[in-house]
Design a protein around this motif. Structure first.
Motif, PDB file in Angstrom:
ATOM      1  N   SER A   1       0.829  -1.209   0.000  1.00 39.58           N
ATOM      2  CA  SER A   1       0.000   0.000   0.000  1.00 39.58           C
ATOM      3  C   SER A   1       0.858   1.251   0.000  1.00 39.58           C
ATOM      4  CB  SER A   1      -0.929   0.012   1.213  1.00 39.58           C
ATOM      5  OG  SER A   1      -1.835  -1.064   1.141  1.00 39.58           O
ATOM      6  N   LYS A   2       1.873   1.280   0.844  1.00 37.84           N
ATOM      7  CA  LYS A   2       2.745   2.447   0.921  1.00 37.84           C
ATOM      8  C   LYS A   2       3.555   2.615  -0.360  1.00 37.84           C
ATOM      9  CE  LYS A   2       3.117   2.498   5.965  1.00 37.84           C
ATOM     10  NZ  LYS A   2       4.001   2.335   7.143  1.00 37.84           N
ATOM     11  N   MET A   3       3.969   1.488  -0.957  1.00 31.21           N
ATOM     12  CA  MET A   3       4.724   1.571  -2.196  1.00 31.21           C
ATOM     13  C   MET A   3       3.876   2.194  -3.308  1.00 31.21           C
ATOM     14  SD  MET A   3       6.521  -1.430  -4.472  1.00 31.21           S
ATOM     15  CE  MET A   3       4.974  -1.869  -5.261  1.00 31.21           C
ATOM     16  N   ARG A   4       2.593   1.822  -3.365  1.00 29.43           N
ATOM     17  CA  ARG A   4       1.717   2.363  -4.404  1.00 29.43           C
ATOM     18  C   ARG A   4       1.467   3.857  -4.211  1.00 29.43           C
ATOM     19  NH1 ARG A   4      -2.470  -2.752  -4.502  1.00 29.43           N
ATOM     20  NH2 ARG A   4      -1.079  -4.181  -5.625  1.00 29.43           N
ATOM     21  N   TRP A   5       1.565   4.344  -2.971  1.00 32.43           N
ATOM     22  CA  TRP A   5       1.444   5.783  -2.748  1.00 32.43           C
ATOM     23  C   TRP A   5       2.600   6.528  -3.417  1.00 32.43           C
ATOM     24  CZ3 TRP A   5       0.209   5.832   3.225  1.00 32.43           C
ATOM     25  CH2 TRP A   5      -1.110   5.361   3.413  1.00 32.43           C
TER      26      TRP A   5
ATOM     27  N   ALA B   1      -5.056  21.660  -0.550  1.00 30.70           N
ATOM     28  CA  ALA B   1      -5.702  22.692  -1.379  1.00 30.70           C
ATOM     29  C   ALA B   1      -4.686  23.408  -2.260  1.00 30.70           C
ATOM     30  CB  ALA B   1      -6.424  23.692  -0.476  1.00 30.70           C
ATOM     31  N   ASP B   2      -3.527  23.723  -1.680  1.00 37.29           N
ATOM     32  CA  ASP B   2      -2.474  24.383  -2.455  1.00 37.29           C
ATOM     33  C   ASP B   2      -1.968  23.483  -3.573  1.00 37.29           C
ATOM     34  OD1 ASP B   2      -2.686  26.590  -0.819  1.00 37.29           O
ATOM     35  OD2 ASP B   2      -0.893  26.132   0.380  1.00 37.29           O
ATOM     36  N   ARG B   3      -1.832  22.188  -3.273  1.00 36.25           N
ATOM     37  CA  ARG B   3      -1.333  21.243  -4.270  1.00 36.25           C
ATOM     38  C   ARG B   3      -2.329  21.075  -5.420  1.00 36.25           C
ATOM     39  NH1 ARG B   3       2.969  19.374  -6.944  1.00 36.25           N
ATOM     40  NH2 ARG B   3       2.956  17.129  -7.273  1.00 36.25           N
ATOM     41  N   VAL B   4      -3.607  21.011  -5.089  1.00 36.10           N
ATOM     42  CA  VAL B   4      -4.642  20.898  -6.121  1.00 36.10           C
ATOM     43  C   VAL B   4      -4.572  22.092  -7.067  1.00 36.10           C
ATOM     44  CG1 VAL B   4      -7.135  20.955  -6.548  1.00 36.10           C
ATOM     45  CG2 VAL B   4      -6.203  19.443  -4.784  1.00 36.10           C
ATOM     46  N   ASP B   5      -4.497  23.290  -6.516  1.00 38.01           N
ATOM     47  CA  ASP B   5      -4.442  24.491  -7.352  1.00 38.01           C
ATOM     48  C   ASP B   5      -3.162  24.528  -8.183  1.00 38.01           C
ATOM     49  OD1 ASP B   5      -6.831  25.144  -6.229  1.00 38.01           O
ATOM     50  OD2 ASP B   5      -6.139  26.954  -5.203  1.00 38.01           O
ATOM     51  N   GLU B   6      -2.052  24.132  -7.584  1.00 37.45           N
ATOM     52  CA  GLU B   6      -0.772  24.108  -8.298  1.00 37.45           C
ATOM     53  C   GLU B   6      -0.842  23.172  -9.507  1.00 37.45           C
ATOM     54  OE1 GLU B   6       3.877  22.730  -7.518  1.00 37.45           O
ATOM     55  OE2 GLU B   6       2.332  22.264  -6.040  1.00 37.45           O
ATOM     56  N   LEU B   7      -1.411  21.990  -9.313  1.00 30.35           N
ATOM     57  CA  LEU B   7      -1.484  21.005 -10.389  1.00 30.35           C
ATOM     58  C   LEU B   7      -2.451  21.439 -11.493  1.00 30.35           C
ATOM     59  CD1 LEU B   7      -1.430  17.772  -8.212  1.00 30.35           C
ATOM     60  CD2 LEU B   7       0.345  18.482  -9.816  1.00 30.35           C
ATOM     61  N   LEU B   8      -3.592  22.003 -11.093  1.00 36.20           N
ATOM     62  CA  LEU B   8      -4.538  22.482 -12.105  1.00 36.20           C
ATOM     63  C   LEU B   8      -3.896  23.580 -12.957  1.00 36.20           C
ATOM     64  CD1 LEU B   8      -7.848  22.545 -10.016  1.00 36.20           C
ATOM     65  CD2 LEU B   8      -7.392  21.122 -12.022  1.00 36.20           C
TER      66      LEU B   8
ATOM     67  N   ALA C   1      -0.320  13.921  -7.584  1.00 33.72           N
ATOM     68  CA  ALA C   1      -0.754  14.739  -6.445  1.00 33.72           C
ATOM     69  C   ALA C   1       0.169  14.644  -5.238  1.00 33.72           C
ATOM     70  CB  ALA C   1      -2.183  14.359  -6.053  1.00 33.72           C
ATOM     71  N   SER C   2       0.631  13.451  -4.910  1.00 35.40           N
ATOM     72  CA  SER C   2       1.480  13.304  -3.726  1.00 35.40           C
ATOM     73  C   SER C   2       2.961  13.376  -4.079  1.00 35.40           C
ATOM     74  CB  SER C   2       1.179  11.983  -3.012  1.00 35.40           C
ATOM     75  OG  SER C   2       1.514  10.888  -3.843  1.00 35.40           O
ATOM     76  N   ASP C   3       3.261  13.876  -5.284  1.00 31.89           N
ATOM     77  CA  ASP C   3       4.628  14.054  -5.762  1.00 31.89           C
ATOM     78  C   ASP C   3       5.420  12.744  -5.773  1.00 31.89           C
ATOM     79  OD1 ASP C   3       6.574  15.672  -6.874  1.00 31.89           O
ATOM     80  OD2 ASP C   3       7.481  16.175  -4.946  1.00 31.89           O
ATOM     81  N   PRO C   4       4.868  11.676  -6.401  1.00 36.46           N
ATOM     82  CA  PRO C   4       5.574  10.388  -6.424  1.00 36.46           C
ATOM     83  C   PRO C   4       6.790  10.455  -7.348  1.00 36.46           C
ATOM     84  CG  PRO C   4       3.697  10.291  -7.900  1.00 36.46           C
ATOM     85  CD  PRO C   4       3.628  11.638  -7.202  1.00 36.46           C
TER      86      PRO C   4
ATOM     87  N   GLN D   1      -7.133  12.427  -3.317  1.00 39.40           N
ATOM     88  CA  GLN D   1      -7.272  11.111  -2.700  1.00 39.40           C
ATOM     89  C   GLN D   1      -6.005  10.617  -1.996  1.00 39.40           C
ATOM     90  OE1 GLN D   1     -10.200   8.949  -2.482  1.00 39.40           O
ATOM     91  NE2 GLN D   1     -10.828  11.072  -2.712  1.00 39.40           N
ATOM     92  N   VAL D   2      -4.882  10.559  -2.715  1.00 38.93           N
ATOM     93  CA  VAL D   2      -3.665  10.014  -2.095  1.00 38.93           C
ATOM     94  C   VAL D   2      -3.098  10.961  -1.029  1.00 38.93           C
ATOM     95  CG1 VAL D   2      -1.286   9.251  -2.491  1.00 38.93           C
ATOM     96  CG2 VAL D   2      -3.111   8.531  -4.049  1.00 38.93           C
ATOM     97  N   PRO D   3      -3.028  12.281  -1.262  1.00 44.79           N
ATOM     98  CA  PRO D   3      -2.580  13.154  -0.174  1.00 44.79           C
ATOM     99  C   PRO D   3      -3.405  13.006   1.101  1.00 44.79           C
ATOM    100  CG  PRO D   3      -2.524  14.354  -2.241  1.00 44.79           C
ATOM    101  CD  PRO D   3      -3.175  13.028  -2.523  1.00 44.79           C
ATOM    102  N   GLU D   4      -4.719  12.798   0.953  1.00 42.02           N
ATOM    103  CA  GLU D   4      -5.549  12.593   2.147  1.00 42.02           C
ATOM    104  C   GLU D   4      -5.191  11.287   2.846  1.00 42.02           C
ATOM    105  OE1 GLU D   4      -9.574  12.924   0.824  1.00 42.02           O
ATOM    106  OE2 GLU D   4      -9.609  15.121   0.988  1.00 42.02           O
TER     107      GLU D   4
END
Length: 319
Positions: A71-75, A111-118, A151-154, A98-101
């Motif tokens: 699970s952690k690896m897939r994150w 919220a900042d990450r969502v706006d940055e990516l959009l 989103a979670s900067d993988p 989803q994954v950041p949460e």
């Protein structure tokens, strides 16, 4: 970053993947390609253990993937599907988060990450963050699918034929967007496609599979100039390589942006009427070619990716 060591996947008496070995470098755009049933999607899914290997080893950051909590690896491995698979009852912001949460990020950071990516993919956050997937076009939905995986900067992103269901114009635009995005984020991307033009345009290196085995691994240049066997030659035949003989440098050249005069002077200069076929050897040796129109400061440049982008669009009737 990722290494396959004599990896096989066996179903009954059939080897879907047969003794495959290769390394994927950090920050590399690595493309898996081949005919239907060749094992490319199986190979991709073994990286994040959606499919378990039967023989051999896969290493992620020099550690066998079997040693990680799955699970952690897939994150830490983003995943983009052809089917997009956005949650229809969730807003765009909720889909991306989803994954950041799950990793328990702070709400403000999410919220900042969502706006940055959009913003990164040209979708205004004020306009799009609270919309639902059904309110977006297919191309916009696929952009959300891509940035949700980021989103979670993988460090690694897996992409399974992400653009194949789109119309030619949307597909070309998303290819261009992803290449531009990769220059900024420099992720390790493993990308599955059945389309040779897409592979040539997108990949730093390409791995061509056939009946579960590797036929050739190399750069687009190596595939064109040094195909290893008849299968590789015939697969390349699906792309109109002979079109290179009719394309002039001036057909493909793009305006020079963000390149210093010092860098420009490192590149060879070629007249705009020269055909790509005649000067392709220069593109194999140099990152780019400057178009010589007699200007004091050259204004246009050609790279290998410009060539493959042009070929892909020409073969699909996209100008």
């Amino acid at each position: 970053m990722i290494e396959f060591e004599t990896v096989s996947k066996i179903y009954g008496d059939k080897k879907a993947v047969d003794d495959v070995s290769f390394k994927i470098n950090k920050g590399e755009f690595f493309v898996l390609i081949g005919p239907s049933g060749c094992g490319k999607t199986t190979t991709l899914k073994m990286i994040n253990r959606l499919i378990n290997l039967s023989e051999g080893f896969i290493y992620f950051n020099d550690k066998p993937i079997s040693d990680y909590d799955v699970s952690k690896m897939r994150w830490d491995i983003g995943y983009v599907l052809q089917q997009i698979a956005l949650f229809p009852h969730m807003t765009i912001k909720e889909n991306i988060a989803q994954v950041p949460e799950m990793k328990k990020w702070k709400k403000k950071d999410i919220a900042d990450r969502v706006d940055e990516l959009l913003n990164m993919v040209g979708l205004d956050p004020e306009t799009y963050r609270d919309r639902y997937p059904s309110e977006l076009s297919g191309g916009q939905q696929q952009r959300i699918g891509v940035i949700r995986a980021l989103a979670s900067d993988p460090p690694v992103v897996l992409m399974d034929e992400p653009f194949s269901a789109l119309d030619p114009i949307s597909r070309k635009n998303l290819q261009d967007d992803l290449l531009e995005l990769q220059t900024k984020i420099k992720k390790t991307i493993v990308f599955v496609t059945h389309d040779i033009e897409e592979a040539m345009k997108m990949g730093d290196r390409i791995c061509l599979l056939n009946q579960g085995r590797v036929e050739q691994i190399g750069t687009p240049d190596e595939f064109i100039h040094h195909p290893k066997n008849e299968f590789v030659k015939s697969f390349l035949g699906n792309m109109d390589v002979h079109v290179l003989k009719q394309i002039q440098l001036g057909d493909i050249a793009q305006p020079i942006t963000e390149v210093s005069i010092g860098e420009i002077n490192q590149f060879p200069k070629v007249k705009p009427t020269e055909t790509i076929d005649h000067i392709y050897g220069l593109l194999a040796e140099h990152e780019a070619i400057v178009m010589d129109k007699g200007e004091e400061v050259p204004s246009h440049i050609v790279t290998r990716k410009y060539v493959f982008s042009y070929l892909a669009g020409k073969n699909r009737g996209v100008s």
